[in-house]
Design an enzyme around this catalytic site. Structure first.
Site, PDB file in Angstrom:
ATOM      1  N   THR A 163      41.978   2.179  86.684  1.00 53.44           N
ATOM      2  CA  THR A 163      43.028   1.115  86.608  1.00 53.44           C
ATOM      3  C   THR A 163      44.407   1.280  87.092  1.00 53.44           C
ATOM      4  O   THR A 163      44.632   2.393  87.338  1.00 53.44           O
ATOM      5  CB  THR A 163      42.980   0.770  85.123  1.00 53.44           C
ATOM      6  OG1 THR A 163      43.396   1.744  84.541  1.00 53.44           O
ATOM      7  CG2 THR A 163      41.553   0.560  84.356  1.00 53.44           C
ATOM      8  N   GLU A 188      37.202  -2.753  84.814  1.00 58.23           N
ATOM      9  CA  GLU A 188      36.245  -2.309  83.603  1.00 58.23           C
ATOM     10  C   GLU A 188      35.256  -3.264  83.971  1.00 58.23           C
ATOM     11  O   GLU A 188      34.269  -3.015  83.046  1.00 58.23           O
ATOM     12  CB  GLU A 188      36.903  -2.557  82.205  1.00 58.23           C
ATOM     13  CG  GLU A 188      38.297  -1.463  82.086  1.00 58.23           C
ATOM     14  CD  GLU A 188      39.643  -1.936  82.776  1.00 58.23           C
ATOM     15  OE1 GLU A 188      39.751  -2.752  83.511  1.00 58.23           O
ATOM     16  OE2 GLU A 188      40.531  -1.283  82.270  1.00 58.23           O
ATOM     17  N   LYS A 227      56.659 -15.080  73.421  1.00 63.63           N
ATOM     18  CA  LYS A 227      56.586 -15.641  72.026  1.00 63.63           C
ATOM     19  C   LYS A 227      57.735 -16.361  71.520  1.00 63.63           C
ATOM     20  O   LYS A 227      58.828 -15.873  71.426  1.00 63.63           O
ATOM     21  CB  LYS A 227      56.304 -14.369  70.961  1.00 63.63           C
ATOM     22  CG  LYS A 227      54.813 -13.850  71.336  1.00 63.63           C
ATOM     23  CD  LYS A 227      54.657 -12.653  70.423  1.00 63.63           C
ATOM     24  CE  LYS A 227      53.744 -11.694  71.025  1.00 63.63           C
ATOM     25  NZ  LYS A 227      54.169 -10.738  72.011  1.00 63.63           N
ATOM     26  N   TRP A 234      52.830 -19.154  70.954  1.00 63.84           N
ATOM     27  CA  TRP A 234      52.797 -18.414  72.334  1.00 63.84           C
ATOM     28  C   TRP A 234      52.825 -19.502  73.362  1.00 63.84           C
ATOM     29  O   TRP A 234      52.578 -20.583  73.194  1.00 63.84           O
ATOM     30  CB  TRP A 234      51.443 -17.751  72.406  1.00 63.84           C
ATOM     31  CG  TRP A 234      51.007 -16.665  71.693  1.00 63.84           C
ATOM     32  CD1 TRP A 234      52.164 -16.065  70.591  1.00 63.84           C
ATOM     33  CD2 TRP A 234      50.047 -15.732  71.805  1.00 63.84           C
ATOM     34  NE1 TRP A 234      51.465 -14.982  70.387  1.00 63.84           N
ATOM     35  CE2 TRP A 234      50.358 -14.848  70.611  1.00 63.84           C
ATOM     36  CE3 TRP A 234      48.663 -15.947  72.061  1.00 63.84           C
ATOM     37  CZ2 TRP A 234      49.405 -13.721  70.477  1.00 63.84           C
ATOM     38  CZ3 TRP A 234      47.861 -14.971  71.720  1.00 63.84           C
ATOM     39  CH2 TRP A 234      48.348 -13.681  71.132  1.00 63.84           C
TER      40      TRP A 234
HETATM   41  P1  ADP Z   1      45.014  -4.052  87.221  1.00 66.18           P
HETATM   42  O1  ADP Z   1      45.576  -5.458  87.620  1.00 66.18           O
HETATM   43  O2  ADP Z   1      45.453  -3.511  86.234  1.00 66.18           O
HETATM   44  O3  ADP Z   1      44.921  -3.330  88.500  1.00 66.18           O
HETATM   45  P2  ADP Z   1      42.286  -5.279  87.528  1.00 66.18           P
HETATM   46  O4  ADP Z   1      42.567  -5.316  89.017  1.00 66.18           O
HETATM   47  O5  ADP Z   1      41.278  -4.758  86.890  1.00 66.18           O
HETATM   48  O6  ADP Z   1      43.516  -4.373  86.910  1.00 66.18           O
HETATM   49  O7  ADP Z   1      43.001  -6.679  86.816  1.00 66.18           O
HETATM   50  C1  ADP Z   1      42.104  -7.140  85.991  1.00 66.18           C
HETATM   51  C2  ADP Z   1      43.227  -8.096  85.265  1.00 66.18           C
HETATM   52  O8  ADP Z   1      43.626  -9.246  86.535  1.00 66.18           O
HETATM   53  C3  ADP Z   1      42.556  -9.174  84.392  1.00 66.18           C
HETATM   54  O9  ADP Z   1      42.631  -8.391  83.215  1.00 66.18           O
HETATM   55  C4  ADP Z   1      43.518 -10.477  84.492  1.00 66.18           C
HETATM   56  O10 ADP Z   1      44.526 -10.358  83.619  1.00 66.18           O
HETATM   57  C5  ADP Z   1      43.809 -10.492  85.724  1.00 66.18           C
HETATM   58  N1  ADP Z   1      43.035 -11.688  86.755  1.00 66.18           N
HETATM   59  C6  ADP Z   1      41.877 -11.065  87.340  1.00 66.18           C
HETATM   60  N2  ADP Z   1      41.348 -12.573  87.941  1.00 66.18           N
HETATM   61  C7  ADP Z   1      42.235 -13.257  87.435  1.00 66.18           C
HETATM   62  C8  ADP Z   1      42.217 -14.763  87.579  1.00 66.18           C
HETATM   63  N3  ADP Z   1      41.235 -15.489  88.396  1.00 66.18           N
HETATM   64  N4  ADP Z   1      43.073 -15.464  86.869  1.00 66.18           N
HETATM   65  C9  ADP Z   1      44.357 -14.698  85.939  1.00 66.18           C
HETATM   66  N5  ADP Z   1      44.287 -13.469  85.717  1.00 66.18           N
HETATM   67  C10 ADP Z   1      43.345 -12.731  86.549  1.00 66.18           C
END
Ligand code: ADP
Length: 545
Positions: free
Chosen positions: A189, A334, A442, A447
């Protein structure tokens, strides 16, 4: 009583075996770091993947050992996807956009034995080579002619040439059979808070995810398609497309380092691409290029967009101006990564364009295999009424159970994985992310969802990108501050932008102020880095304060 069907483990090698047998002449086209366009077929790729497996054995790579890559989307990287995992080793795709210190941390944590890299990352390799603990071999994914000069090469002990290694092997190799729960690949991640954590996929989870991703209401790809994953192969396995394309016999077009609008457009048109996939920021570059040149997409019919919220304005533009249908999808590292996709249900077919756009703008409904729910702070289920928003939890056979080496303890809550996203779900089952929990604003105990505000701002014709962050407020605790990057050459005022929100949201959601910046920082996977913006504006005094 047991069923009486064959027990065949779900293994990643079976994908390339299938493609070689049933789609041998289907092409894999790559823009190489050497600068040219390279063409191969599933037949040749399968042969070379077996040579990779043999070469790894010759380097004494054992089942379970981690083989890392630092590479763009290209055929050699794809050969490693199958050669490494297929032989029982674990493919660890490192993100080359990370800081060298992070690359060292992750490579050490993963205990990588071999690291294969594209030559564009040679400076990074020189910066990390002397510092990692377990890497025995550094393999430059190129031929002899493009290897670094001897004086530079000498600085990286254990440097090998990928094409030389393959040339020593004949490809006569039987893919081993083993338990489908064996680890296949490893992604970390991004670690926006704390150290990056490893997500270890299995052959089984990957195969089930691939089946689901191919479904018509998910990425929906078949043998007549040509697919271009703009999403990098180092970002959650290019959302599964590297596995999916050989499964269905689709042509695969791999863009290498050419992620600018012009390079992408040339590949999309030149290779007859029908389906593409990527994060919103890359499509912004592409659309700007296509707009400026008055161009059209002659073959692209569908674009999967996710990784961060796709602004509805972008979905509408793709559809109205370019006749490209956007599949808005959501997921995370994940989750392998796909969780939801915004495909229509029967009742949407006859709806108005506005109603249909509202469906497409959500993050979508759960793909079969993924179960989801929203919960309040006490863990109690919240209703799917399109109003209540809460923490989004998921479970399913391609969702993480625990992080690599147990990092961070048990991530599950009562068997569900808390995603860290805040969402609402409509009665029809469409989920809309309102925020990441750490980005929520907040205001007076309520929210405010920053994504809704950003989506509105990004529909303004003068706005290139917008991020909404919490700014300190003496009375309300936090209030929204909108950070805007303008399109080049246009004029727009704070008041214009604020007026644009009128009638689109509850009045108290309207940002308290707008600041203009030259650029918004993006992270290693192309997402806006709100942490950095919050840092930058932490002392910002709102005019309402
Ligand atoms: P990181 O951003 O930490 O590298 P990931 O690539 O796994 O991790 O990103 C996952 C996160 O990206 C999700 O938990 C969410 O917050 C965001 N995300 C992914 N797809 C979307 C989407 N279509 N719209 C909004 N947020 C998204």
């Amino acid at each position: 009583m047991y069923g009486q069907m064959m027990q065949m483990p779900l293994l990643i090698s079976s994908l390339i075996v299938h493609a070689e047998r049933h789609h041998p002449e289907r092409e894999v086209v790559s823009r190489r770091v050497e600068g040219d366009i390279h063409r191969t077929t599933y037949k040749q790729l399968a042969q070379r993947a077996r040579q990779v497996a043999q070469a790894l054995a010759a380097l004494d790579v054992k089942p379970g050992d981690r083989v890392a890559t630092l590479a763009w989307n290209g055929y050699r990287h794809m050969e490693l996807y199958f050669g490494v995992s297929g032989s029982g080793a674990v493919l660890h795709t490192l993100n080359p956009r990370l800081h060298p210190d992070q690359v060292v941390y992750i490579a050490d944590h993963a205990e990588d034995q071999v690291l294969c890299f594209d030559m564009s990352f040679w400076p990074l390799i020189q910066a990390v080579a002397g510092r990692t603990r377990t890497i025995r071999h550094w393999v430059a994914m190129t031929d002899r002619a493009h290897m670094p000069p001897p004086d530079q090469a000498a600085k990286v002990p254990g440097l090998l040439c990928y094409e030389d290694l393959l040339a020593l092997q004949n490809g006569r190799y039987e893919w081993p059979s083993f338990d489908e729960n064996t680890a296949s690949s490893l992604c970390y991640t991004s670690g926006t808070t704390g150290n990056p954590k490893g997500v270890l996929y299995s052959h089984r989870s990957t195969m089930l995810h691939t089946f689901a991703a191919a479904l018509p209401d998910c990425l929906g790809v078949g043998a007549t398609d040509a697919v271009l994953p703009v999403v990098p192969m180092f970002h959650v396995n290019a959302w599964g497309l590297i596995y999916l394309a050989p499964m269905v016999g689709a042509k695969l077009v791999l863009p290498g380092a050419g992620l600018d609008g012009k390079s992408l457009y040339e590949l999309l048109e030149g290779e007859g691409v029908t389906v593409s996939a990527g994060v919103p920021t890359v499509w912004q570059g592409l659309l700007a290029y296509v707009d400026a040149g008055g161009l059209k997409f002659s073959t692209m019919r569908k674009s999967a967009i996710g990784g961060s919220a796709c602004p509805p304005a972008m979905i509408k533009k793709f559809l109205d101006q370019y006749d490209v249908h956007v599949i808005h999808a959501w997921g995370m590292t994940e989750m392998s990564p796909i969780g939801t996709a915004a495909a229509f249900k029967a009742q949407h077919i006859e709806q108005s364009p506005e109603q249909r756009l509202a469906v497409m703008a959500t993050q979508g409904r759960a793909v079969y295999g993924v179960d989801m729910k929203i919960v309040d702070p006490n863990g109690a289920d919240l209703p799917w009424d399109g109003q209540a928003s809460g923490d989004l939890h998921v479970r399913g056979p391609w969702i993480i159970e625990r992080y690599f080496k147990g990092e961070g303890g048990d991530p599950l809550q009562n068997g569900w994985f808390p995603t860290g996203d805040v969402a609402r779900i409509t009665p029809e089952g469409y989920m809309a992310i309102t925020d990441r929990s750490k980005d929520v604003i907040k205001s007076g105990g309520e929210w405010i969802g920053s994504i809704d505000l950003e989506n509105i701002a990004m529909a303004h014709p003068a706005v290139a990108m917008a991020a909404c962050i919490a700014a300190k407020h003496p009375k309300w605790d936090e209030r929204p501050l909108l950070v805007v990057m303008k399109k080049p050459g246009v004029e727009v005022t704070r008041e214009d932008i604020l007026a644009f929100f009128e009638g689109k949201i509850a009045k108290w959601w309207t940002p308290d102020d707008v600041v203009f910046v030259d650029s918004i920082p993006l992270g290693a996977t192309g997402k806006m880095q709100k942490i950095k913006l919050r840092e930058q504006f932490k002392a910002y005094k709102l005019p309402t304060a």
